[in-house]
Write an enzyme that holds these catalytic residues in place. Sequence first.
Site, short mmCIF file in Angstrom:
data_model
loop_
_atom_site.label_atom_id
_atom_site.label_comp_id
_atom_site.label_asym_id
_atom_site.label_seq_id
_atom_site.Cartn_x
_atom_site.Cartn_y
_atom_site.Cartn_z
N ASN A 2 0.88 -1.18 0.00
CA ASN A 2 0.00 0.00 0.00
C ASN A 2 0.91 1.23 0.00
OD1 ASN A 2 -1.82 2.06 0.51
ND2 ASN A 2 -2.20 1.47 2.64
N TRP A 3 1.01 1.86 -1.16
CA TRP A 3 1.94 2.99 -1.28
C TRP A 3 1.42 4.25 -0.59
CZ3 TRP A 3 3.88 3.00 -7.10
CH2 TRP A 3 4.65 1.84 -7.31
N LYS A 4 0.12 4.28 -0.29
CA LYS A 4 -0.50 5.48 0.29
C LYS A 4 -0.24 6.69 -0.63
CE LYS A 4 0.17 3.44 4.80
NZ LYS A 4 0.09 3.62 6.24
N HIS A 59 -9.46 1.27 4.80
CA HIS A 59 -8.20 1.50 5.52
C HIS A 59 -8.45 2.47 6.67
CE1 HIS A 59 -4.12 2.70 6.42
NE2 HIS A 59 -3.73 1.60 5.82
N GLU A 101 -6.86 4.90 7.74
CA GLU A 101 -6.64 6.32 7.42
C GLU A 101 -7.87 6.90 6.71
OE1 GLU A 101 -2.88 5.70 5.46
OE2 GLU A 101 -2.03 5.09 7.39
N GLU A 109 -5.55 -4.87 10.56
CA GLU A 109 -4.51 -3.86 10.79
C GLU A 109 -4.79 -3.14 12.12
OE1 GLU A 109 -2.53 -2.71 6.85
OE2 GLU A 109 -4.20 -1.36 7.14
N GLY A 138 2.47 2.20 10.80
CA GLY A 138 3.45 3.27 10.63
C GLY A 138 4.11 3.71 11.93
N SER A 188 3.37 -2.20 10.50
CA SER A 188 4.83 -2.25 10.71
C SER A 188 5.42 -3.64 10.43
CB SER A 188 5.18 -1.78 12.13
OG SER A 188 4.76 -0.43 12.30
N GLY A 206 2.70 -1.20 4.33
CA GLY A 206 2.77 0.22 4.01
C GLY A 206 4.21 0.63 3.75
N GLY A 207 4.85 1.20 4.77
CA GLY A 207 6.20 1.76 4.61
C GLY A 207 7.19 0.85 3.90
C1 PEP Z 1 -0.84 0.17 6.16
O1 PEP Z 1 -1.07 1.36 6.25
O2 PEP Z 1 -1.61 -0.55 5.50
C2 PEP Z 1 0.34 -0.37 6.84
C3 PEP Z 1 0.32 -1.62 7.20
O3 PEP Z 1 1.36 0.52 7.09
P1 PEP Z 1 2.80 0.18 7.73
O4 PEP Z 1 3.27 -1.13 7.14
O5 PEP Z 1 3.66 1.33 7.33
O6 PEP Z 1 2.59 0.09 9.21
#
Ligand code: PEP
Length: 253
Positions: free
Chosen positions: A9-11, A96, A98, A168, A174, A214, A235-236
């Site tokens: 997920n590049w956001k 999600h 966010e 999640e 994050g 994470s 994500g990251g």
């Molecule tokens: C996400 O936002 O879907 C996610 C899992 O982010 P991160 O891996 O950066 O915690």
Amino acid sequence: MRKKIVAGNWKMNKTLQEGIELVKEINTALEADKPACDVVVCTPFIHLASVTPLVNPSLIGIGAENCADKESGAYTGEVSAAMVASTGAKYCILGHSERRAYYHETNEILKEKVLLALANGLTPIFCVGEVKDERVAGIQNQVVESQLEGALFNLSAEDFGKIVIAYEPVWAIGTGLTATSEQAEEMHAFIRSKVEAKYGKAVAEDCSILYGGSCKPSNAKELFANPDVDGGLIGGASLKAADFKGIIDAWKK
Ligand code: PEP
């Protein structure tokens, strides 16, 4: 058959040019060393039409990070599920945390998005998860159950069978804080039990439930070793080809 999946997920990261470079790098790495799981890359809308033709579709599926809750019409700035599908994308992240927190997406809105994604042949990657206060209060199971009931459990068994779920925990997204392997397995098993109660054992056994929060190359193997964890939403660590590949490789023996 339940699928093992690693989805990025590049956001709101990467310009179009940077996104093209990243997707090419991921594709090259996976062409050279075939993954032992399905790989999905979810990008901003603006990237979809450009990156879809750059990947080997037998190795990577492209997805959006959202879609509109309306079919078409006067909704300035929105992007419909049909538009997403017309780029060649196959997946769509929905719900999600966010989007729920910053754009006030409710179960009612998400229910419409899920129906439209399915009607347009997209596979929803539907996110559920509790915030920190809810975990501290010990009500994480109730929170996740109400998210499932509110936006997914209206579906027929056939349509529910097309959904991928991503658990999640919001406190882990994050933040560098990862759920322990036990916390992840406990919630995934709970989700599967709820799916079984609603749709029966066969549907529950076939349902892919990803962990997100994470996740990185150093902890992916331990998380994915749990019987009810079928992969990750990343994500990251999906923003660097080597890190993303490191997580994909966690599925290798
Ligand atoms: C996400 O936002 O879907 C996610 C899992 O982010 P991160 O891996 O950066 O915690």
